[in-house]
Each structure stands twice: as structure tokens, then as C-alpha cells.
Design a protein around this motif. Sequence first.
Motif, mmCIF file in Angstrom:
data_model
loop_
_atom_site.group_PDB
_atom_site.id
_atom_site.type_symbol
_atom_site.label_atom_id
_atom_site.label_comp_id
_atom_site.label_asym_id
_atom_site.label_seq_id
_atom_site.Cartn_x
_atom_site.Cartn_y
_atom_site.Cartn_z
ATOM 1 N N ALA A 28 0.842 -1.203 0.000
ATOM 2 C CA ALA A 28 0.000 0.000 0.000
ATOM 3 C C ALA A 28 0.882 1.259 0.000
ATOM 4 C CB ALA A 28 -0.923 -0.004 1.204
ATOM 5 N N PHE A 29 1.974 1.218 0.777
ATOM 6 C CA PHE A 29 2.866 2.387 0.814
ATOM 7 C C PHE A 29 3.580 2.551 -0.530
ATOM 8 C CE2 PHE A 29 2.252 1.174 5.180
ATOM 9 C CZ PHE A 29 1.961 2.382 5.763
ATOM 10 N N PHE A 30 3.941 1.409 -1.094
ATOM 11 C CA PHE A 30 4.591 1.411 -2.408
ATOM 12 C C PHE A 30 3.660 2.076 -3.436
ATOM 13 C CE2 PHE A 30 5.980 -1.086 -6.253
ATOM 14 C CZ PHE A 30 7.316 -0.738 -6.224
ATOM 15 N N GLY A 31 2.392 1.666 -3.430
ATOM 16 C CA GLY A 31 1.398 2.209 -4.378
ATOM 17 C C GLY A 31 1.158 3.689 -4.147
ATOM 18 N N VAL A 32 0.992 4.070 -2.875
ATOM 19 C CA VAL A 32 0.756 5.486 -2.566
ATOM 20 C C VAL A 32 1.976 6.312 -3.002
ATOM 21 C CG1 VAL A 32 0.518 7.152 -0.666
ATOM 22 C CG2 VAL A 32 -0.893 5.096 -0.703
ATOM 23 N N GLY A 33 3.167 5.755 -2.780
ATOM 24 C CA GLY A 33 4.398 6.455 -3.178
ATOM 25 C C GLY A 33 4.418 6.729 -4.666
ATOM 26 N N ILE A 34 4.082 5.707 -5.454
ATOM 27 C CA ILE A 34 4.108 5.869 -6.918
ATOM 28 C C ILE A 34 3.049 6.882 -7.369
ATOM 29 C CG2 ILE A 34 3.575 4.686 -9.091
ATOM 30 C CD1 ILE A 34 4.937 2.203 -7.933
ATOM 31 N N LEU A 35 1.846 6.709 -6.857
ATOM 32 C CA LEU A 35 0.738 7.585 -7.266
ATOM 33 C C LEU A 35 1.027 9.049 -6.916
ATOM 34 C CD1 LEU A 35 -2.223 7.831 -8.293
ATOM 35 C CD2 LEU A 35 -2.939 7.591 -5.915
ATOM 36 N N LEU A 282 6.390 9.034 -24.583
ATOM 37 C CA LEU A 282 5.966 9.468 -25.914
ATOM 38 C C LEU A 282 4.461 9.739 -26.003
ATOM 39 C CD1 LEU A 282 8.209 7.070 -28.006
ATOM 40 C CD2 LEU A 282 8.332 9.564 -28.044
ATOM 41 N N LEU A 283 3.722 9.233 -25.018
ATOM 42 C CA LEU A 283 2.255 9.300 -25.088
ATOM 43 C C LEU A 283 1.688 10.716 -25.305
ATOM 44 C CD1 LEU A 283 -0.237 7.462 -24.911
ATOM 45 C CD2 LEU A 283 -0.302 7.898 -22.462
ATOM 46 N N PRO A 284 2.083 11.732 -24.482
ATOM 47 C CA PRO A 284 1.491 13.062 -24.724
ATOM 48 C C PRO A 284 1.808 13.593 -26.110
ATOM 49 C CG PRO A 284 3.170 13.170 -22.975
ATOM 50 C CD PRO A 284 2.979 11.729 -23.315
ATOM 51 N N ARG A 301 -7.495 16.070 -24.403
ATOM 52 C CA ARG A 301 -6.934 14.712 -24.504
ATOM 53 C C ARG A 301 -5.433 14.668 -24.208
ATOM 54 N NH1 ARG A 301 -9.989 12.251 -29.685
ATOM 55 N NH2 ARG A 301 -12.051 12.635 -28.869
ATOM 56 N N PRO A 302 -4.634 15.610 -24.771
ATOM 57 C CA PRO A 302 -3.195 15.526 -24.474
ATOM 58 C C PRO A 302 -2.888 15.618 -22.974
ATOM 59 C CG PRO A 302 -3.583 16.971 -26.321
ATOM 60 C CD PRO A 302 -4.929 16.643 -25.764
ATOM 61 N N VAL A 303 -3.637 16.467 -22.254
ATOM 62 C CA VAL A 303 -3.321 16.598 -20.822
ATOM 63 C C VAL A 303 -3.746 15.328 -20.075
ATOM 64 C CG1 VAL A 303 -5.351 17.711 -19.730
ATOM 65 C CG2 VAL A 303 -3.062 18.447 -19.120
ATOM 66 N N LEU A 304 -4.810 14.681 -20.556
ATOM 67 C CA LEU A 304 -5.186 13.404 -19.943
ATOM 68 C C LEU A 304 -4.127 12.344 -20.264
ATOM 69 C CD1 LEU A 304 -9.042 13.342 -20.633
ATOM 70 C CD2 LEU A 304 -7.865 13.804 -18.477
ATOM 71 N N GLY A 305 -3.627 12.407 -21.507
ATOM 72 C CA GLY A 305 -2.551 11.492 -21.903
ATOM 73 C C GLY A 305 -1.304 11.738 -21.066
ATOM 74 N N ALA A 306 -0.999 13.014 -20.812
ATOM 75 C CA ALA A 306 0.185 13.345 -20.012
ATOM 76 C C ALA A 306 0.007 12.850 -18.573
ATOM 77 C CB ALA A 306 0.424 14.851 -20.029
ATOM 78 N N THR A 307 -1.228 12.921 -18.067
ATOM 79 C CA THR A 307 -1.487 12.462 -16.696
ATOM 80 C C THR A 307 -1.297 10.949 -16.601
ATOM 81 O OG1 THR A 307 -3.141 14.207 -16.553
ATOM 82 C CG2 THR A 307 -3.196 12.548 -14.825
ATOM 83 N N LEU A 308 -1.884 10.227 -17.552
ATOM 84 C CA LEU A 308 -1.717 8.776 -17.564
ATOM 85 C C LEU A 308 -0.245 8.428 -17.781
ATOM 86 C CD1 LEU A 308 -2.896 5.887 -17.696
ATOM 87 C CD2 LEU A 308 -3.148 6.209 -20.154
#
Length: 408
Positions: A28-35, A282-284, A301-308
Motif C-alpha cells: 500500500a505504501f509502495f502504491g501510494v508512493g508511486i501515485l 511518448l504518449l502526450p 486529450r493531451p493533458v489526460l494522456g500526459a497524466t496517464l
Amino acid sequence: MEAMDINSIHDMLYALRDPAGLPFYPWAFFGVGILTWAMHFFAVALVLGGIAVALWGLHRNTPYWQRLAYAMANVSKIAVSAAIVLGVAPLLAVQVYYDPMWYTSNVLSAYWVIGFILILIVAYSAHYVFYFRNKENPQRARAIWSIIVAGAGYVLAGFIMHSLSYQTLSPEQWLNWYAPGGHIDNSGTRLHDFNLWRFGYWLALSVPITGAYMMAYATYWSTRRDQDHAWLDFVYQLGARWALWGSVMAAALLVAYFASLPEKLSAYRSSIWALLWLAATLLPGVIALRARNRAFRCGYRPVLGATLGMLLVAIGREMVRYYAIIPYYDFMDYKVNLDWFTTGVFGFTFLVLGASTLGYLLTVAWKAGKTEGVYQASDTMHLWGRFNLVLIIFWTLGYFGLMAIRTF
Ligand code: HEM
């Protein structure tokens, strides 16, 4: 000095663990850290990219560029506070699941850790000097030195963060850094390790993210009839170019970073994680390329792509550390001392209080910006606002009340 063998490093790292264990499962800490790190870096990218646009715009000195320069210097200023707040969250996470690595790296470079805060204070103050001197958007920018000082300070602060993070990857080197040639150096005045390809990559990554942000910015204002649409189009097209070329530049630096990885990380280089990291970079750019000709119609869409993309980058980045450390240490076997109380308080604060109050503020800001003239909140928004007030009072009383009960 002789290098430490795998078993000694393993014993050293496990001896440095917190004997109290973790209050919840390590994943859980690992996941929270990444997010939360992904969120941190998104804000950092806007800090660095916003200043870059501002400096470039002031240099170009045409009315459109000048206007964009002031706007992005402001976006960057606000992003600093988000970057700081969102930096604390991964800090709390990493010092839980990788506490031996994080604390050792910090102690080995203690002066830089403290210096980081002072540098950030100076840079942020300089940023405000620029803001106050140019609040009226004058024809000729005043105190340009201040935005240069701010930008240089942020880059330096980022470099310190990079070095602290990078030092956690090499526990086999720590003894040499602590006692070079057998002589103890506990001054904490040195940054012992860094990788300019990796750091350059972080700087470059701020370009596509800022580009995607500018596309969303122009799209957001485009629904208002009282806005200058030619200017917004300029911002949109510029954003698309930054997103496209920025992601290519960042990807090239990432490949160079992968090529520079030491032998012990060669398995990472050919892993799915490296590929994921590259594709995410490369996604954004790919999305911006498609969105470029469709103008404001798919400007978000690009900003959503950048977020993902940012989230995937954060996963790829964390997996480098996993590969670097797993020969000696596995965070998944950390002792767990389940504490539902603190976990519950955290969950409520983050998921209920945080989501509701931040969601409210962002919704108000969104709606107000979309309104021509004065924004009037609807009944639902009023209700949500009142609900948040009750929530904050409940949280404050509950938090201190529960703490008091648990202390005695
Ligand atoms: C404008 C200021 C800042 C900049 C430019 C910046 C930049 C960076 C960069 C480039 C990295 C990635 C380093 C790497 O992986 O090589 C990073 C990581 C990180 N930053 Fe920031 N940062 C800033 C402020 C902060 C603040 C104020 C905090 C905490 C309060 C913070 C906490 C972190 C943490 C916890 C990590 C990850 C460390 C790890 O996982 O090893 N940062 N930052």
C-alpha cells in the motif's frame, strides 16, 4: 576500501529497518508512493516548464508571447505550492517502505537536504518578486533577474532531489562514500552520486507536460466569447509543438539514461518496465500530434494522456529502484503491525476530507472561470460548501479528540 558482499549489504539494510514494523501492508505504501510521486512530478513539470515558457516569451517580446509569458509565470508560481504539498506525500511513503535507503542517503548528504529548503525559499521569494513587479503586465518586463533566480533555484532543488533519490539505488557504495579510503567523512557536505542523463530527462519531461497543459488551457478559455480566440489558438498550437517535440527530446534522453545504466541493472533495460517508461514518455506527444489539427475539439486529450503517461513513468522509475535493490532487500517482507486506527484516519483524511474539499475548490474555480461576468454558485454548490465546513470541524475535533484519548 573493500566492496561489501551481498550478504553484508543484506544484513546492513535489514538492521536499519524500523523494528516497530509498518502499520499497514507494504504494497500500500509502495502504491501510494508511486501515485503521489506522479502527482508531485506533474506539478514540478509545470513549475519548470512554466518558467521556461516565461523566459522564452520575454525574450521573444511580441504581444502574444509577452502575454503568455506572464500567464505561465503565474501558472508556475501556483504549481510550486502544489509541488511542495504533493512532494511531502511520496516523501512520507518512501521513508516507510525504503526507510534504510532514504535515511542513509539523506544523512550522507545532510547539508544538501537542509540547503534544499533554503534554496527553495530563496527561489520562491524571487518568483514573487517577479509577480509583484509585473502584476499589471507592463509592456516591458521588470526585474527579469528575479524569474531567472527562481528558475535556477528550482533546477538546483530538483538536482538535489535527484541526487538524494539516485543515491538510494546503490547501497553497495555507501561504505565508500561514508569512509572513502577508510577515513570517515561524516560531514554530510557532498552529493555522492547523480546521473546527468536521468536528470536531463526530468528537465526535458517538463516540456511535453507543459505543452499538453497549454493545449488544455487554451481549450478551457475557448468556450468564452469575451476571450481573444486568435491568442488562444496561438497558445494551443504552441502547446502542441511543445508536447510533440518535448516528448521526442525526453524519450531520447531516456534512451541515453537506459544506455548508461550500470551492469547490475542490465536486466531492467530489457524488461517490460523500461518499454513502458519509454512509451509513457511518448504518449502526450502522440496524442498532441493527433489533436493538433482538430483544434479545441479535443484539447483536453493531451493533458489526460500526459497524466496517464506520468503515472506510467512513475511506475517505470520505481521499478528501476526495485531491480537495483532486490538482490539485497525486499520491501514486501517488512514486518506488519496492523494499526487500523492510524490507517483509518489516513484513509478518511485522504479519500473523504481531501477529495471533498479539494473537489469543491476545483469545481468552484472551474465554474467561475467559465462564467462571463460574476459567478453565482448554485444551491448544490452552496450545500457542498456547507458540507465541507461541517466535515472540517468534525475532522478537527475528531482528530484531536481521538489522539487525546489514545495518548492517555
Ligand atoms: C521546485 C522544487 C522541486 C523540484 C524541481 C523537484 C524535482 C524532483 C525530481 C526531478 C525528482 C526525481 C529525481 C529522480 O528520480 O532522479 C524528485 C523526486 C522527489 N521529490 Fe521533488 N522536487 C521539488 C520539490 C520537492 C519538495 C518540496 C519535496 C518534499 C517536501 C519533494 C519530494 C520529492 C520526493 C519524496 C521525491 C522522490 C524521492 C525518491 O523516490 O527517492 N520534492 N523531485
